[in-house]
Write a protein that holds these residues in place. Structure first.
Motif, PDB file in Angstrom:
ATOM      1  N   ASN A 106       3.741   4.058 -26.001  1.00 53.15           N
ATOM      2  CA  ASN A 106       4.130   5.444 -25.977  1.00 53.15           C
ATOM      3  C   ASN A 106       5.108   6.073 -25.289  1.00 53.15           C
ATOM      4  O   ASN A 106       6.682   6.529 -25.882  1.00 53.15           O
ATOM      5  N   MET A 107       5.660   5.720 -23.913  1.00 53.81           N
ATOM      6  CA  MET A 107       7.107   6.274 -23.479  1.00 53.81           C
ATOM      7  C   MET A 107       7.707   5.586 -23.357  1.00 53.81           C
ATOM      8  O   MET A 107       8.428   5.965 -23.534  1.00 53.81           O
ATOM      9  N   VAL A 108       7.229   3.908 -23.332  1.00 50.81           N
ATOM     10  CA  VAL A 108       8.351   3.136 -23.514  1.00 50.81           C
ATOM     11  C   VAL A 108       9.187   3.540 -24.621  1.00 50.81           C
ATOM     12  O   VAL A 108      10.551   3.090 -25.036  1.00 50.81           O
ATOM     13  N   ASN A 109       8.691   3.199 -25.979  1.00 43.69           N
ATOM     14  CA  ASN A 109       9.658   3.953 -26.776  1.00 43.69           C
ATOM     15  C   ASN A 109      10.315   5.038 -27.481  1.00 43.69           C
ATOM     16  O   ASN A 109      11.772   4.849 -27.525  1.00 43.69           O
ATOM     17  N   ARG A 110       9.700   5.606 -26.734  1.00 37.96           N
ATOM     18  CA  ARG A 110      10.691   6.613 -26.440  1.00 37.96           C
ATOM     19  C   ARG A 110      11.302   6.991 -25.852  1.00 37.96           C
ATOM     20  O   ARG A 110      12.945   7.534 -25.495  1.00 37.96           O
ATOM     21  N   LEU A 111      11.912   6.402 -24.541  1.00 36.92           N
ATOM     22  CA  LEU A 111      12.530   5.445 -23.476  1.00 36.92           C
ATOM     23  C   LEU A 111      13.582   5.026 -24.428  1.00 36.92           C
ATOM     24  O   LEU A 111      15.290   5.602 -24.632  1.00 36.92           O
ATOM     25  N   ALA A 112      13.390   4.337 -25.180  1.00 33.71           N
ATOM     26  CA  ALA A 112      13.971   3.106 -26.065  1.00 33.71           C
ATOM     27  C   ALA A 112      14.873   4.133 -27.115  1.00 33.71           C
ATOM     28  O   ALA A 112      16.098   3.978 -26.982  1.00 33.71           O
ATOM     29  N   GLN A 113      14.268   5.122 -27.210  1.00 31.87           N
ATOM     30  CA  GLN A 113      15.039   6.296 -28.220  1.00 31.87           C
ATOM     31  C   GLN A 113      16.292   7.167 -27.203  1.00 31.87           C
ATOM     32  O   GLN A 113      17.181   7.094 -28.308  1.00 31.87           O
ATOM     33  N   GLN A 114      15.601   7.466 -26.413  1.00 29.90           N
ATOM     34  CA  GLN A 114      16.501   8.539 -25.768  1.00 29.90           C
ATOM     35  C   GLN A 114      17.439   7.556 -25.368  1.00 29.90           C
ATOM     36  O   GLN A 114      18.417   8.873 -24.679  1.00 29.90           O
ATOM     37  N   TYR A 115      17.329   6.217 -24.794  1.00 28.73           N
ATOM     38  CA  TYR A 115      19.019   5.599 -24.209  1.00 28.73           C
ATOM     39  C   TYR A 115      18.955   5.223 -25.195  1.00 28.73           C
ATOM     40  O   TYR A 115      19.210   3.354 -24.704  1.00 28.73           O
ATOM     41  N   PRO A 116      19.060   4.785 -26.239  1.00 25.90           N
ATOM     42  CA  PRO A 116      20.079   3.931 -27.142  1.00 25.90           C
ATOM     43  C   PRO A 116      21.449   3.513 -26.625  1.00 25.90           C
ATOM     44  O   PRO A 116      21.651   2.022 -26.811  1.00 25.90           O
ATOM     45  N   GLN A 117      22.004   3.589 -25.189  1.00 23.80           N
ATOM     46  CA  GLN A 117      22.808   3.364 -24.387  1.00 23.80           C
ATOM     47  C   GLN A 117      22.702   1.672 -24.200  1.00 23.80           C
ATOM     48  O   GLN A 117      22.697   0.208 -23.754  1.00 23.80           O
TER      49      GLN A 117
END
Ligand code: 13P
Ligand code: SF4
Length: 434
Positions: free
Chosen positions: A351-362
């Motif tokens: 859940n944390m990994v996917n949230r980071l992926a959404q938060q940092y699309p760059q």
């Protein structure tokens, strides 16, 4: 990118390709509340043995089990608006997106412990995390505040791997071996250190025996504190955090025996115990145990230049093969600090990994483990339970309150306060309770 919950549902329905560790994850968590015996529920902890006496979650009322996501959203928002500053909702990084969006504070276990201290005026702290975190919040918060765990089945299989009776038996054997007298420098034979992921009873044990609590974000500082006061450390329950941290501080592996609570002397001979600097309890996290060196090798082969960051609950070979290891907060900050578009492969809860992926699309950010497998107990908190406890608060009812007995809470607070006061490089200074 869809949430972990949506991804699991789509995979289970055959609508998208992919693999989960259990198709049962697609069901409502309430389907497991009435299981004949308490269980960690579907997911990566399901093969661990839950202790008898673990809290039981009763049946969630039907209205919350059958409500749509939109209805639950409206109910949660309305209840939070009605309660205003009377309630504070805390959410751990591993909570599902469908829950974490309502949190007033999101953080790692250390930050959430501090957040529990930060809002003394709130009547209720609703802790979207797991049982040991709610216990800690109860110990740290004011006596008139109630701490609520929306689903009582949200335990932690690693925390349950060390119980107070086994630790007391271990302690007796260590005292018999090492005695109780300090050495010429005033260092006692053993300092107990418990990871935050442990019951309040173990924190209390540490408080009473000159010990301290640590989290994954301050484990090195805490070990430094302990080595200034003791000849050796008993570290529980997570062998991996203990080993990875002590190894990074220069403690040789041969001076870190493991303590198996089912064997006399933990499965060690006298000579091994005499040479010990850190005695590691035989505990582990079933979520972080899934990460392997093979996964890292594959990530490096498929993504040249990838940066691999893992949590220190991962086994030592995984930590050694990674580019960096640290708490959930460390992982988030390492990504936030990257100025150039970077590929990150992460070894922590999905859940944390996917949230980071959404938060940092760059950046390109993905989990080392291709199988979608959340922490099964964090996942037991669903918006239905949050709506249930919040609406009860609006009616003036406190449900699922976590209360730590005063006789345990007082020494546990001592061990927690020692941790909160410990600072890197100040190990030799005497802090609270010394
Ligand atoms: P943090 O201390 O990094 O929040 O981790 C808590 C936890 O349960 C990790 O599995
Ligand atoms: Fe416990 Fe592991 Fe879940 Fe963290 S991720 S709460 S250590 S089972």
């Amino acid at each position: 990118m869809s949430s972990v919950d949506t991804t699991i549902r789509l995979i289970s329905a055959g609508a998208i390709a992919g693999e989960t560790c259990s198709p049962e994850l697609a069901k409502g968590p309430w389907e497991f509340d009435l299981a004949p015996a308490p269980s960690y529920g579907p997911g990566s902890s399901m093969s661990d043995v839950i202790p008898t006496g673990s809290p039981r979650q009763g049946q969630l009322p039907e209205v919350y089990r059958t409500a749509s996501a939109d209805e639950l959203d409206a109910r949660i928002r309305a209840a939070k608006d009605a309660l205003g500053d009377r309630v504070v909702v805390l959410g751990h990084f591993y909570q599902r997106d469908e829950v974490v969006r309502y949190a007033d504070f999101v953080g790692d276990s250390y930050q959430l412990a501090n957040a529990a201290l930060a809002r003394p005026e709130a009547e209720a702290i609703v802790f979207c995390g797991v049982h040991f975190m709610a216990e800690t919040a109860d110990i740290l918060s004011a006596a008139d505040q109630s701490v609520i765990l929306p689903n009582l089945a949200a335990g932690c299989s690693m925390a349950d791997m060390a119980d107070i009776d086994s630790v007391l038996e271990c302690w007796e054997q260590l005292e018999a071996r090492y005695g109780t007298e300090p050495d010429a420098e005033g260092r006692v034979p053993v300092i107990p250190v418990t990871y935050m992921n442990s019951s309040a009873a173990l924190k209390g044990f540490c408080g009473e025996h000159g010990g301290i609590v640590c989290t994954s974000s301050n484990a090195a500082t805490v070990l430094e504190w302990a080595f200034a006061r003791g000849q050796r450390v008993l570290f529980f329950p997570d062998q991996h955090l203990g080993r990875n941290t002590a190894k990074a501080m220069g403690v040789p592996l041969e001076n870190m025996p493991m303590w198996n609570p089912r064997k006399p002397l933990g499965g060690n001979d006298d000579a091994t115990l005499d040479a010990a600097r850190v005695i590691l309890w035989h505990g582990f996290c079933s979520v972080h145990k899934r990460f392997t060196v093979d996964q890292i090798d594959r990530a490096r082969a498929e993504h040249p230049g990838v940066r691999v960051l893992v949590h220190p609950e991962c086994p030592m070979p995984v930590v050694d093969a990674a580019d960096g290891a640290g708490s959930t907060d460390y992982i988030g900050k390492a990504i936030a600090a990257a100025t150039e578009p970077t590929t990150f492969a992460i070894g922590t809860e999905i859940n944390m990994v996917n949230r980071l992926a959404q938060q940092y699309p760059q950046h390109e950010i993905f989990s080392l483990d291709p199988v979608v497998c959340p922490c099964s107990t964090m996942y037991r908190i669903h918006p239905g339970y949050l709506a249930w406890v919040l609406e009860a608060l609006v009616r003036g009812e406190v449900i699922n309150r976590i209360t730590v007995d005063a006789a345990v809470a007082a020494p546990a607070r001592v061990a927690l306060d020692r941790m909160l006061a410990a600072r890197p490089g100040q190990a030799a200074e005497r802090v609270i309770g010394d």
